[in-house]
Motif scaffolding. Structure first.
Motif, short mmCIF file in Angstrom:
data_model
loop_
_atom_site.label_atom_id
_atom_site.label_comp_id
_atom_site.label_asym_id
_atom_site.label_seq_id
_atom_site.Cartn_x
_atom_site.Cartn_y
_atom_site.Cartn_z
N THR A 365 8.19 5.19 -61.51
CA THR A 365 9.15 5.10 -62.60
C THR A 365 9.02 6.27 -63.56
OG1 THR A 365 8.68 2.72 -62.48
CG2 THR A 365 10.13 3.46 -64.25
N LEU A 366 7.81 6.55 -63.97
CA LEU A 366 7.58 7.63 -64.94
C LEU A 366 7.96 8.97 -64.35
CD1 LEU A 366 4.16 6.42 -66.36
CD2 LEU A 366 6.33 6.48 -67.59
N SER A 367 7.59 9.21 -63.08
CA SER A 367 7.87 10.49 -62.45
C SER A 367 9.37 10.75 -62.34
CB SER A 367 7.23 10.53 -61.05
OG SER A 367 7.51 11.74 -60.41
N VAL A 368 10.13 9.73 -61.88
CA VAL A 368 11.57 9.89 -61.72
C VAL A 368 12.26 10.06 -63.08
CG1 VAL A 368 13.68 8.78 -60.90
CG2 VAL A 368 11.59 8.60 -59.56
N THR A 369 11.84 9.28 -64.08
CA THR A 369 12.45 9.39 -65.41
C THR A 369 12.18 10.75 -66.03
OG1 THR A 369 12.06 7.02 -65.68
CG2 THR A 369 12.70 8.24 -67.63
N LEU A 370 10.98 11.27 -65.84
CA LEU A 370 10.66 12.61 -66.36
C LEU A 370 11.53 13.67 -65.69
CD1 LEU A 370 6.79 12.28 -66.59
CD2 LEU A 370 8.29 12.92 -68.47
N LYS A 371 11.76 13.53 -64.38
CA LYS A 371 12.64 14.49 -63.69
C LYS A 371 14.05 14.40 -64.24
CE LYS A 371 10.00 14.48 -59.37
NZ LYS A 371 9.98 14.04 -57.96
N ALA A 372 14.49 13.18 -64.54
CA ALA A 372 15.83 13.01 -65.11
C ALA A 372 15.93 13.66 -66.48
CB ALA A 372 16.18 11.52 -65.19
N LEU A 373 14.91 13.46 -67.31
CA LEU A 373 14.92 14.06 -68.64
C LEU A 373 14.92 15.58 -68.56
CD1 LEU A 373 12.39 11.74 -70.49
CD2 LEU A 373 14.82 11.98 -70.99
N SER A 374 14.25 16.13 -67.54
CA SER A 374 14.22 17.58 -67.37
C SER A 374 15.59 18.13 -67.05
CB SER A 374 13.25 17.95 -66.24
OG SER A 374 11.95 17.47 -66.50
N SER A 375 16.46 17.30 -66.46
CA SER A 375 17.79 17.76 -66.06
C SER A 375 18.82 17.64 -67.18
CB SER A 375 18.27 16.96 -64.85
OG SER A 375 17.34 17.04 -63.80
N VAL A 376 18.48 16.89 -68.24
CA VAL A 376 19.43 16.71 -69.36
C VAL A 376 19.57 18.02 -70.12
CG1 VAL A 376 19.87 15.48 -71.51
CG2 VAL A 376 18.90 14.27 -69.56
N SER A 377 20.80 18.40 -70.39
CA SER A 377 21.06 19.69 -71.04
C SER A 377 20.93 19.59 -72.56
CB SER A 377 22.47 20.18 -70.68
OG SER A 377 23.43 19.21 -71.06
N LEU A 378 19.84 18.96 -73.01
CA LEU A 378 19.54 18.87 -74.45
C LEU A 378 18.07 19.23 -74.61
CD1 LEU A 378 21.33 15.50 -75.30
CD2 LEU A 378 22.14 17.79 -75.85
N PRO A 379 17.73 20.51 -74.70
CA PRO A 379 16.32 20.91 -74.69
C PRO A 379 15.46 20.20 -75.72
CG PRO A 379 17.77 22.82 -74.56
CD PRO A 379 18.65 21.66 -74.85
N ALA A 380 15.94 20.10 -76.97
CA ALA A 380 15.13 19.48 -78.01
C ALA A 380 14.93 18.00 -77.72
CB ALA A 380 15.78 19.68 -79.37
N GLY A 381 16.01 17.30 -77.40
CA GLY A 381 15.90 15.88 -77.10
C GLY A 381 15.08 15.63 -75.86
N SER A 382 15.21 16.50 -74.88
CA SER A 382 14.44 16.35 -73.66
C SER A 382 12.96 16.47 -73.94
CB SER A 382 14.87 17.42 -72.65
OG SER A 382 14.11 17.33 -71.47
N ALA A 383 12.57 17.42 -74.77
CA ALA A 383 11.15 17.60 -75.10
C ALA A 383 10.63 16.37 -75.82
CB ALA A 383 10.96 18.85 -75.95
N TYR A 384 11.43 15.84 -76.73
CA TYR A 384 11.00 14.67 -77.52
C TYR A 384 10.78 13.48 -76.61
CZ TYR A 384 11.25 10.87 -80.87
OH TYR A 384 11.00 9.74 -81.61
N ASN A 385 11.72 13.20 -75.70
CA ASN A 385 11.60 12.07 -74.81
C ASN A 385 10.49 12.26 -73.79
OD1 ASN A 385 13.63 10.31 -75.80
ND2 ASN A 385 15.17 11.68 -74.97
#
Length: 621
Positions: A365-385
């Motif tokens: 779960t954690l691995s897949v969600t982290l990969k998804a967050l890496s693909s979101v085009s919101l660098p600041a929000g992605s880093a926070y999450n």
């Protein structure tokens, strides 16, 4: 009490136990072993706690049973306490307790301690040897498994059917063909090929794993047709090895003999559907599963995964919705399916739902969600999450998992936190090829080409062999840093040093590297010499380089190739029009733009979420 326990009458045995005014160690042992025999491990261990609290001194049978319970159920802390009590009470040299201790430490993964206890035993029975052989088989350490078998023969012990099952299965993991054939000869000499169905089925699995279809069928034909295990084994192994026609033939013959297929057969078919991307066949198997009533959690999770891998995300979600209770086993395959099909934000929403409904999460779960967050085009929000998920990984103890660590390295690097990525990489005790590749990719993504080369040398120095993904990551680093000579050496060493033939992506990266450096003739020659001389990506890269260096002659050839290879895509004509504009050929530029405008398709409508987050959810999404 013993009679009640053997017949499964727990309530009657417990009533009689409660009515007893005086109880000794034998009485307690009957209750402990009785519940253990029927799989009630927690109740069995609870009786042991009561026994100790009432001052009853354990016997050797007590410790043997309790240590086995702790090993099977993962109650390792209680197992260590029981070990200490056994030593204090003078049972350290008992062969049955020693065997149970070896099994306990093997379950804990402490192989060195287990072998030390095993070697210290004054007497080693066949059952004790089988405990060790089973552990090495489950750990897939085939070479050590065969070595222990040789030591066992030096002890003068003859293997039984269970021993051969572990040995044959272990040989299949690493395809030890010669050793497996020798074991087959021993099985035949002892007559176990006809008398022991488990050994006979193990031979079917072994030859199938080694890719010998003839020997697989011979071993299968030697088994009596009334054995349902062998039929299911044949179906599942044929499906697992991609032999669809053989699997279907065995499946049909099995039903003609009146044998009911098991879950393993259907799981093999579903896996084959995923590998071949054959959703039509997968739907047929789904219908069979529905008719036969295999509505168990494992099958439902495999169906979700199969539809997702075949790109039918609607069916994947439909199976998930039909599950009576949302569990981790069903949420994880849906999450990977959503990610694979490009529904990135739905992955993040699903994680929020899992947290809100207390479903829990694991390393997948954690691995897949982290990969998804890496693909979101919101660098600041992605880093926070990513930081939030990093905290979840630490609290749940999954930070040391290789997959989670690699995903964290990737996520932080995409948000520019390369220092954190490097720190996470350094914390991995034994990094593997995937972990090194993730670190190299993180450095390449941040334009640190020379550092990529340093990490690659470190990886090779540890005896690890880089794969094609590793080389692609390093070439990307060289490309972003303009390291032309280093890129050339790497590209040549793929084949010469490691026997890896470059793929289309490697050629494309080299063409881009040469083009950025102004070596346009060399880049064109590289395209011509590659098996992908008509690849639009490489010619588009070449066209960009020609615009950069104002090479009109080569640019016209590149523009022609781009328009011919992808005439239906408007972006191809836009790229060509930009080139002609910079070259001053405005008439040709106008023609290309008119064609691009005529072939431009309407933009896609806004997407809809497949996941419904209940009202009152916290701020995960």
């Amino acid at each position: 009490m013993s009679r009640f326990m053997k017949s499964g009458s727990f309530d009657s045995a417990l009533k009689l136990f409660d009515e007893m005014t005086e109880r000794d160690a034998v009485t307690w042992n009957i209750m402990i072993s009785g519940y253990y025999r029927y799989g009630c491990l927690f109740e069995s261990l609870n009786f042991y706690r009561q026994m100790v609290s009432q001052g009853i001194v354990e016997s050797s049978s007590t410790f043997s049973t309790v240590l086995s319970i702790c090993g099977c159920a993962g109650f390792f802390r209680q197992g260590l306490v029981a070990h200490c009590r056994a030593v204090v009470l003078g049972f350290g040299a008992n062969v049955y307790i020693g065997s149970a201790l070896v099994d306990l430490y093997l379950h804990m993964g402490l192989v060195d301690i287990a072998l030390k206890l095993f070697n210290a035993l004054q007497e080693r029975t066949l059952a004790t040897w089988n405990v060790v052989l089973r552990a090495f088989c489950e750990m897939r350490r085939s070479q050590e498994l065969m070595r222990m078998y040789n030591y066992m023969k030096l002890d003068g012990l003859e293997p039984n059917g269970l021993t051969f099952c572990y040995l044959i299965q272990g040989c299949g993991f690493e395809r030890l063909v010669d050793e497996g054939i020798q074991l087959h000869c021993c099985v035949i000499k002892k007559g176990l090929d006809n008398s022991n169905l488990f050994v006979a089925n193990a031979m079917v699995d072994f030859y199938s794993a080694c890719g010998s279809s003839i020997d697989t069928r011979k071993s299968f034909e030697a088994i009596p047709p009334e054995d349902v295990i062998s039929w299911n084994s044949m179906v599942s192994v044929c499906a697992a090895n991609g032999h669809l026609s053989d699997a279907l033939e065995a499946f049909q013959r099995m039903q003609l003999w009146g044998k009911k297929p098991s879950v393993s057969s259907f799981l093999g078919f579903l896996k084959l559907s995923s590998v071949r991307n054959n959703v039509s066949f997968g739907r047929q198997i789904h219908c069979c599963i529905f008719k036969l009533g295999f509505n168990i959690l494992l099958v439902q999770s495999c169906l979700i995964d199969m539809y997702g891998k075949c790109g039918d995300i609607e069916s994947s979600v439909a199976v998930f919705v039909s599950v009576p209770e949302r569990t981790l086993e069903c949420c994880n395959p849906l999450m990977t399916s959503l990610q694979r099909c490009g529904f990135i934000r739905d992955v993040i929403e699903l994680f929020g739902l899992m947290v809100d409904e207390n479903i829990g999460y694991d390393e997948v779960t954690l691995s897949v969600t982290l990969k998804a967050l890496s693909s979101v085009s919101l660098p600041a929000g992605s880093a926070y999450n990513s930081s939030l998920l990093h905290c979840c990984a630490i609290k749940s103890g999954f930070e040391s998992d290789i997959a989670v660590a690699c995903s964290l390295i990737d996520a932080y690097s995409r948000s520019g936190e390369i220092g954190v990525s490097r720190q996470l990489f350094n914390q991995v005790s034994i990094p593997n090829v995937i972990c090194f590749t993730s670190m190299i990719g993180a450095l390449a993504r941040n334009g640190m080409g020379k550092e990529c080369l340093v990490v690659l040398d470190e990886m090779i120095g540890k005896g690890l062999k880089p794969d094609k993904v590793t080389y692609l990551s390093v070439l990307m680093g060289c490309n972003h840093s303009g390291l032309v000579e280093e890129g050339r050496l790497l590209f040549d060493s793929m084949q010469s040093d490691h026997g890896l033939g470059p793929d289309r992506q490697h050629y494309s990266c080299m063409v881009d590297l040469m083009g950025r450096a102004g070596l346009l003739d060399e880049a064109e020659k590289l395209i011509a010499d590659s098996p992908w001389s008509e690849d639009s990506v490489m010619w588009t890269s070449m066209l960009r380089s020609c615009r950069m260096y104002q090479n009109e002659a080569l640019g016209k050839r590149a523009a022609k190739m781009v328009m011919e290879l992808e005439p239906e895509k408007p972006c191809s004509w836009i790229q060509a029009s930009r080139f002609y504009c910079e070259m001053g050929d405005f008439e040709r530029m106008r023609e290309c733009r008119e064609i691009a405008a005529a072939r431009r398709t309407a933009r896609d409508v806004g997407g809809l979420s497949f996941i419904q987050v209940p009202p009152g959810s916290n701020g995960w999404v």
